[in-house]
Design a protein around this motif. Structure first.
Motif, PDB file in Angstrom:
ATOM      1  N   TRP B  15      -9.042  16.472 -12.377  1.00 44.33           N
ATOM      2  CA  TRP B  15      -7.616  16.632 -12.626  1.00 44.33           C
ATOM      3  C   TRP B  15      -7.133  15.854 -13.855  1.00 44.33           C
ATOM      4  O   TRP B  15      -7.747  14.883 -14.268  1.00 44.33           O
ATOM      5  N   CYS B  16      -5.992  16.252 -14.370  1.00 41.09           N
ATOM      6  CA  CYS B  16      -5.384  15.545 -15.492  1.00 41.09           C
ATOM      7  C   CYS B  16      -4.836  14.205 -15.011  1.00 41.09           C
ATOM      8  O   CYS B  16      -4.289  14.122 -13.910  1.00 41.09           O
ATOM      9  N   PRO B  17      -4.944  13.208 -15.848  1.00 39.76           N
ATOM     10  CA  PRO B  17      -4.332  11.922 -15.491  1.00 39.76           C
ATOM     11  C   PRO B  17      -2.843  12.149 -15.196  1.00 39.76           C
ATOM     12  O   PRO B  17      -2.169  12.878 -15.918  1.00 39.76           O
ATOM     13  N   TYR B 123       0.682  28.059 -11.883  1.00 38.98           N
ATOM     14  CA  TYR B 123      -0.769  28.210 -11.785  1.00 38.98           C
ATOM     15  C   TYR B 123      -1.387  27.182 -12.703  1.00 38.98           C
ATOM     16  O   TYR B 123      -1.377  27.352 -13.924  1.00 38.98           O
ATOM     17  N   GLY B 124      -1.913  26.111 -12.113  1.00 34.34           N
ATOM     18  CA  GLY B 124      -2.485  25.055 -12.928  1.00 34.34           C
ATOM     19  C   GLY B 124      -3.828  25.445 -13.515  1.00 34.34           C
ATOM     20  O   GLY B 124      -4.015  25.450 -14.732  1.00 34.34           O
ATOM     21  N   LEU B 125      -4.747  25.817 -12.667  1.00 35.24           N
ATOM     22  CA  LEU B 125      -6.119  26.037 -13.119  1.00 35.24           C
ATOM     23  C   LEU B 125      -6.218  27.098 -14.214  1.00 35.24           C
ATOM     24  O   LEU B 125      -7.004  26.967 -15.149  1.00 35.24           O
ATOM     25  N   PHE B 196       5.672  19.036  -2.700  1.00 33.08           N
ATOM     26  CA  PHE B 196       6.105  19.145  -4.092  1.00 33.08           C
ATOM     27  C   PHE B 196       5.171  18.295  -4.935  1.00 33.08           C
ATOM     28  O   PHE B 196       5.047  17.085  -4.716  1.00 33.08           O
ATOM     29  N   GLN B 197       4.489  18.940  -5.876  1.00 35.84           N
ATOM     30  CA  GLN B 197       3.457  18.245  -6.635  1.00 35.84           C
ATOM     31  C   GLN B 197       3.679  18.445  -8.125  1.00 35.84           C
ATOM     32  O   GLN B 197       3.562  19.555  -8.625  1.00 35.84           O
ATOM     33  N   PRO B 198       4.007  17.412  -8.842  1.00 33.02           N
ATOM     34  CA  PRO B 198       4.193  17.579 -10.280  1.00 33.02           C
ATOM     35  C   PRO B 198       2.881  17.954 -10.974  1.00 33.02           C
ATOM     36  O   PRO B 198       1.838  17.372 -10.686  1.00 33.02           O
ATOM     37  N   VAL B 200       1.578  17.768 -14.545  1.00 31.88           N
ATOM     38  CA  VAL B 200       2.013  17.168 -15.802  1.00 31.88           C
ATOM     39  C   VAL B 200       1.620  17.994 -17.027  1.00 31.88           C
ATOM     40  O   VAL B 200       2.152  17.801 -18.112  1.00 31.88           O
ATOM     41  N   SER B 201       0.691  18.915 -16.829  1.00 32.78           N
ATOM     42  CA  SER B 201       0.252  19.704 -17.985  1.00 32.78           C
ATOM     43  C   SER B 201       1.037  20.986 -18.189  1.00 32.78           C
ATOM     44  O   SER B 201       1.267  21.400 -19.326  1.00 32.78           O
ATOM     45  N   PHE B 202       1.427  21.631 -17.108  1.00 38.76           N
ATOM     46  CA  PHE B 202       2.011  22.964 -17.284  1.00 38.76           C
ATOM     47  C   PHE B 202       3.412  23.175 -16.726  1.00 38.76           C
ATOM     48  O   PHE B 202       3.999  24.221 -16.944  1.00 38.76           O
TER      49      PHE B 202
END
Ligand SMILES: Cc1ncc(C[n+]2csc(CCOP(=O)(O)OP(=O)(O)O)c2C)c(N)n1
Ligand SMILES: Cc1ncc(C[n+]2csc(CCOP(=O)(O)OP(=O)(O)O)c2C)c(N)n1
Ligand code: SF4
Ligand code: SF4
Ligand SMILES: [Mg+2]
Ligand SMILES: [Mg+2]
Lengths: 575, 286, 575, 286
Positions: B15-17, B123-125, B196-198, B200-202
């Protein structure tokens, strides 16, 4: 259409036709069970429209002194419960067919039929027995009378069969049957139909099951304890059968929201140690394509019953075809081993399904049982099943602390544990993974894992089900067929005059047995017979052996090949 | 128990920091440990997505299946072995998009599993397309003029369909999230924890700050047994309630309803084939 | 690993690697665009992990005086932005590779690498420019300096490229680039790397597009006006591209809830007269299997872009493979015609997709464009597209009052109308149906309809895309390949010493061109090269021609064959 | 207009005598005719099931697709040609079971189509298995001990998801059903008409009489614009309300949101490829 065989006194072919809702299926069951108990060999096969009421369906029933397991065109007697007899039946009526029906019901149609018409006031008699709905049972009675079944036996059976419906219903049915019985006896003595049926007491103890029951019983005998399926003709029967006996055999049986859930549940269940199956038809199987691939990479055992019907798409929902072979072979993205079995007989339906569960667990692979509507809805008596031959091999190990679900091995098989069995961790992953099942993007690992999975194919090949062979060892012509067409091909094979013709019938579609290669190389003419339009099995043979069939005998009308069909086609080719 | 028993060694968390998923992973490990569970008793089931990678970052049994299908896998795992504690985890696309039909039907079954949804509204991935929960107007490389479809409302749908446990948490609050997960695990029957999950990338709209500003915890007065009140609460869109929104402890679970575990808790793989009964069954074909 | 070719002064191969999030892709675009504008031929291909941050990704960039379109192992210069260089890169480093990196960042790793290390304080320089994030642009600057691109040109480009990010960002990027530029110039004059690149003004006017853009532009040029898709690597780019230009080209572009909705929307859209497509990868395509069959029986035109990645299941989400060929061929239950095209080049990506829409409408059939991750994420400059060749043929008729959607015809094609166009009724049915499209259970009609649909295949065969042939007419050895491997095979073909070897590269997978049969019959040794583990195309060839390949060259590591791979394999076989 | 313009000649209707679907067919034809629609303007889209056979028993354009997928087909048909009046018809299994995910997402899109669900609470065509709406305890050949899964509640789910028109009708009442269908067709955006439909062959529980006894019409006081009241009404299970339960006329439809029809109502098949714009696009690749 010309019949290749004259009516045979010891093999009586009756077709009963009527509207959906007129109880054709009930009579089919009734007649066949009673006849079997009376010591006659029986065969029955239904063809029906995709509707609940109306239209015109039929069942072909053979009552015989010798074993019968094939559908024939020949109609010795046609029992028509209503008008609107469809072309597929009309075409089968010959001059020697006796047509039994109610002139009033059939009206002008009678005149348009060839054959010998024998009028019976079916409706009146049924009404006398309690209502028009009993006309089917009057018809059953006619058959019993004709075949001289001891009436006491019939009555005994009726009392049990209709028990749950209440006394009134039992009585009405008995009355209807007796009215028919008298007519049947009269017909018999009139010489209009002369039968020479020899009951065989051995038959009484035999089993009677249709393809659907054979697969279901085979599944239970294979230790199946999980089924998730969505209703779909012709495959629903297996779900219903297993649901009915779920509590007795510790089976989780669930009708799910769609076929995608079905296959994904089966894979989940397999992971947790269940012996899981799904039952579906082409459209549902198509939807399972991604899930099949999941089972492939996870190396999870799953058994899939694929009851074929004509496609594409909804096609002909209640009809038969063998056109999903290629889909079964190649469904799912990516590459992974699989096994495809195609029962030739009711016994095969039982034993191959039973075996499927052991194979699936042993090779941690997916096994597809490829049947079709014809097979599933046809039945005949078979000898008792030797339960001593039933083995359930689990191939499950306890996981120790360092357990690796996908540990490398020579034959590609990694000992399989299930979560909760031992102290080790059991992983399963849809990505390419390491030995523990964790996702890894490593190109060399990738190659090793692909090789490991595909290596299992070599092991699987060692246990291929041998094809059935019939004919002289030094043949010139080789007829190849597969799956449900077997009885028709064999019935014909025995009649064909061609002395240099052999028959090879495949019961395992993938991987193919070496036998096929051996036989093919010796044939000068290869004929492939199958129930589809493009010759899918012949293409597979060519793909695997390079040998192209000289003739294809294909049928994709929605109906099964009859024995006569097979004879006609082959006779022409082999002439 | 120490949450570190669920730690997996030598891993490279993908995952992203700053990703909210780290917190959820911690909350989950903490909840499991505090409930006295151990890695061999737990199966983490997931689909595909950033959140769905979770089982590769902790130690326990795991089944990482296809995008959208984890609930089906999990239902079967639990039904095949009810002794296992089954946790299903995935993203909003996984659970409410591709898996929408299974979501509804798992609720209908009331399978005794805990369903954690890492709801980052994107959609993160696959790098930032809209998810079913993305807000109207949310712009992405595919939704170039912004989202036009009404966002999926998981809580109200779950309550409408009589889910027996419905909660919402916020990844920014590890403590409370852990407590909510604990209660969800303890609940018998299906439990939904939408978190609820931030991302941070998208997701530059629904950030840590945004969630802080737009949520509040339900207070003790909230009657989580009242379905009508709960659904009205779930329909609200001005500020989003956190906590256990609805709970019904009267329903039997799917496994119970199956009947085969009422007198015998052994998993399927431990049960033997009953040849005598089978012979009886064969006899019925005579 | 040994390189088969020494560094070439006129063909500079640079690999840039770094973590996800370090802007590898941005630099790739930047470098390639600037170099092209400077008149150099360029090629770039990315390989990346399935994660958003961290790990190690790379891009291979070729800057050349001659056209380049293939991926090579050879690395003339490696620009390493972070440590953790993965094995697939390390293995490609040779003694002559110049490795540019920041010793501080790479640490001990430097010593473990062969090649000549050239230290650059990337991080410090980047920080001076505004932050560590600019290290990628410093790297780009090095390349510009080395290749002696006029710095004014670079600056001009930067000003436009970063415009939307604001002035500050433009400035920082410029500073970072200039710092790199100086280093590059210094490296050039130091003789460490000597380049002899000849700019060609013609290149400046050429187009630069990756496979994904080629397919997208081809779709638009094919009149595509409907796309329903679900994001899935590597196929999402096409959905994004069409979404971006939806309003300009009257395209309905919708991201749907699942792939089943995608294909069913496409079929609905096709029925209503749209030119519809879906874009997906293996798993999504597997889910579309039932819907494909629907399009088959309805004879609805649909174009499916299937961007392959390694399976089974999730497999390797961001990697490449050619293992969904069989799935594409046989997906969907029942039997119906289809067309499968597999672009060999970027130009093909454009033209075959453009053509797909005409073929789909003409034959009322399903056309699958079979690409893969490698193809979609690789790009190079191509000559201008001759827009005069773009034709959009609609094949839609007005329905008169007696219109029958499925009227019988000699070639199997029934004139297609759409609802609302004329006064006739337009039906579509998933069942076997009559000429109007209404469900009918008629066995003879069934046969007629199956025959009609399959008859279209004969027409389709007349318009097969010819394979590409390279080599002497009187060859002994025939190397067969298909799809995205073309540039590598061709680059190699030109180097192989074997004078009696010819190359046949297929761009249409189904139906197969007669050419293949002609060529095969003349070969004494057949070698099939493809990116999967079971030789799927070789099996198809055998199925269709009976000819078995003598050698299979297979790659299923997740990475594309490099030119060197192809060379090595073939050299060994042809030795 | 005369409903008989929608009659199809020489057909053999495949339903059982007494089936509720006959009434629904009549109500639909009547509604279309009264709205002045003609067969060339209407497309009936359906999946697979008894109800889904409807397009074969009337005259109009038709698209009879796969089990469960009609809403996807219909969305695309409407989006490709908004001049067509698109009616989607199917059974409870078709729409809420196999097609569950499309049901939710069609609501989210608010496609301007009318969705008629012939809800007989059973799988008719496949001969009597439980459907998603079958009542608890309902016994069938598959659900041998009766249904154990909580029935699907289409109305409350639709309202929870902000469907813009939600109604329920009863096939036994042709007049009122026709009126409800008319309103649904007139509504802009997605409209759901769930119709209680007796299946005389396979559902011996939910008969004509049962529906009469267990339903009531909403009176004029009912405020169909109030979403909160509507959802509470939809949750009720003692007696089922009939009529228009919820209606929101403020939302744009999917086709409107697409943008391409705002200034040009021509269907896609009538539009030409814009070569000039395409050349510009190509130039961007330089
Ligand atoms: C059948 C299928 N379709 C699409 C994909 C590609 N895919 C993988 S994850 C994903 C969405 C991820 O979003 P979400 O579930 O919200 O998880 P997140 O990454 O945001 O945690 C998609 C579209 C896939 N793997 N399988
Ligand atoms: C993929 C797929 N699965 C299953 C079926 C079989 N099938 C056809 S209709 C139907 C259910 C019918 O029930 P419903 O939708 O309620 O319609 P009804 O017949 O009751 O009107 C099923 C299971 C199918 N045609 N396709
Ligand atoms: S992309 Fe978003 S969800 Fe995925 S790891 Fe990064 S922050 Fe988390
Ligand atoms: S089975 Fe039921 S739904 Fe189907 S036609 Fe008969 S009564 Fe109607
Ligand atoms: Mg998400
Ligand atoms: Mg129904």
């Amino acid at each position: 259409m010309v019949n290749y065989r004259e009516p045979e006194a010891c093999d009586f072919s009756v077709v009963l036709c009527g509207a959906a809702g007129q109880g054709i299926k009930t009579v089919e069951t009734l007649v066949v069970k009673v006849m079997k108990r009376a010591g006659y060999n029986v065969f029955a096969s239904r063809e029906y429209m995709s509707r609940v009421r109306g239209g015109n369906n039929s069942t072909e029933i053979r009552i015989s002194s010798v074993r019968v397991s094939a559908v024939v065109d020949r109609i010795d007697m046609l029992l028509a419960l209503n008008g609107g007899i469809r072309k597929n039946i009309r075409d089968r009526i010959s001059d020697s067919t006796v047509i039994v029906g109610d002139k009033e019901e059939l009206g002008g149609e009678v005149d348009s039929l060839s054959g010998q018409f024998y009028n019976v006031d079916l409706i009146r008699l049924a009404k006398e027995a309690g209502g028009a709905v009993y006309s089917n049972v009057v018809a059953a009675g006619i058959m019993f009378g004709l075949c001289k079944v001891p009436i006491q036996e019939v009555k005994k059976f009726f009392n049990v069969f209709f028990l749950s419906k209440g006394e009134g219903v039992v009585k009405n049915n008995l009355v209807a049957m007796e009215k028919g019985f008298l007519i049947g006896e009269r017909m018999g003595s009139s010489g209009l139909i002369s039968l020479d049926l020899e009951p065989d007491p051995g038959v009484k103890e035999e089993l009677l099951m249709d393809g659907s029951e054979a697969v279901s019983l085979g599944a239970i005998a294979g230790g199946c304890n999980f089924i998730a399926s969505y209703p779909m003709s012709p495959a629903t029967g297996v779900l219903a059968f297993l649901s009915k006996h779920a509590k007795s055999f510790s089976i989780v049986a669930e009708q799910i929201e769609d076929e995608i859930a079905a296959i994904n549940m089966a894979v989940g269940a397999g992971y947790a140690g269940a012996r899981a199956m799904v039952s579906t038809s082409g459209g549902g199987f198509a939807l399972m394509s991604e899930g099949l691939s999941l089972a492939g990479i996870m190396e999870t055992p799953v058994v899939i019953h694929l009851g074929q019907r004509p496609g594409p798409a909804t096609g002909m929902a209640t009809r038969t075809e063998q056109a999903d072979l290629e889909l079964a072979l190649y469904s799912g993205h990516g590459e992974f081993p699989r096994i495809i079995l195609a029962p030739a007989t009711i016994e095969d339906g039982f034993w191959l399904t039973q075996r499927a569960f052991n194979l699936a667990d042993k090779f941690q692979t997916q096994v597809i049982i490829l049947t079709d509507q014809y097979f599933l809805n046809s039945f005949y008596n078979i000898p008792a099943i030797d339960t001593g031959m039933i083995f359930i091999d689990r191939y499950i190990v306890e996981a120790d602390k360092d357990y690796r679900r996908y540990i490398m091995s020579d034959n590609g098989i990694s000992p399989r544990s299930v979560p909760g069995h031992g102290m080790g961790i059991v992983g399963a992953d849809s990505h390419e993974h390491d030995e523990w099942g964790h996702v890894q993007e490593d190109f060399e690992l990738r190659v090793r894992m692909v090789d490991k999975r595909l290596r299992k194919m070599r092991e699987i090949e060692k246990e291929t089900v041998e094809p059935l062979f019939f004919g002289p060892p030094d043949f010139n012509n080789l007829v190849i067929s597969w799956g449900s067409t077997y009885p028709m091909v064999m019935e014909t094979a025995k009649l064909l005059r061609s002395a240099d013709t052999a028959f090879l019938h495949l019961r395992q579609i993938w991987p193919l047995s070496e036998e096929i290669r051996n036989n093919l190389s010796r044939a000068s003419k290869v004929i492939v017979l199958e129930g589809n339009a493009t010759g899918q099995f012949s293409k597979l043979i060519r793909r695997e052996t390079g040998i192209e069939a000289n003739h294809l005998v294909l049928n994709y009308s929605g109906l099964q090949f009859s024995s006569e069909d097979v004879y006609r086609y082959l006779d022409k080719i082999l002439d | 128990m120490d949450p570190s028993i669920f730690d997996l060694q030598n891993i490279d968390i993908q995952w992203c920091p700053g990703c909210g998923d780290f917190k959820i992973l911690d909350a989950l490990k903490g909840a499991l440990a505090e409930l006295g569970l151990t890695p061999e008793k737990v199966v983490i089931v997931s689909g595909i997505g950033q959140a769905a990678k979770m089982p590769h970052f902790m130690k326990s049994h795991f089944f990482n299946g296809l995008h959208g299908r984890a609930l089906s896998n999990a239902t079967a795992i639990k039904a095949s072995n009810p002794l296992l504690q089954v946790i299903v985890i995935g993203g909003d696309g996984d659970m409410y998009g591709e898996g929408g039909n299974h979501f509804i039907n798992t609720i209908r079954r009331n399978t005794d599993i805990t369903n954690i949804v890492c709801n980052n509204m994107v959609y993160g991935l696959t790098k930032g397309q809209a998810s079913p929960t993305s807000p109207l107007g949310f712009r992405t490389s595919v939704q170039v003029d912004g989202v036009i479809n009404e966002p999926f409302n998981p809580l109200s749908i779950a309550i409408a369909q009589k889910a027996s446990f419905v909660a919402r948490a916020f990844a920014g609050d590890l403590e409370k999230t852990r407590e909510i997960i604990k209660k969800a695990i303890l609940h018998k029957g299906y439990s939904l924890v939408d978190i609820f999950q931030p991302c941070v990338s998208f997701n530059k709209v629904n950030t840590y700050k945004w969630f802080m500003d737009n949520t509040y915890y339900l207070d003790d007065d909230h009657d989580s047994g009242n379905r009508e009140k709960a659904i009205l609460l779930a329909l609200k869109e001005d500020k989003y309630p956190l906590g256990i929104i609805y709970e019904d402890n009267t329903r039997d679970s799917f496994e119970e309803n199956l009947g085969i575990y009422r007198e015998d808790e052994r998993p399927l793989y431990q049960r033997d084939f009953d040849m005598d009964k089978f012979k009886e069954l064969l006899d019925m074909q005579k």
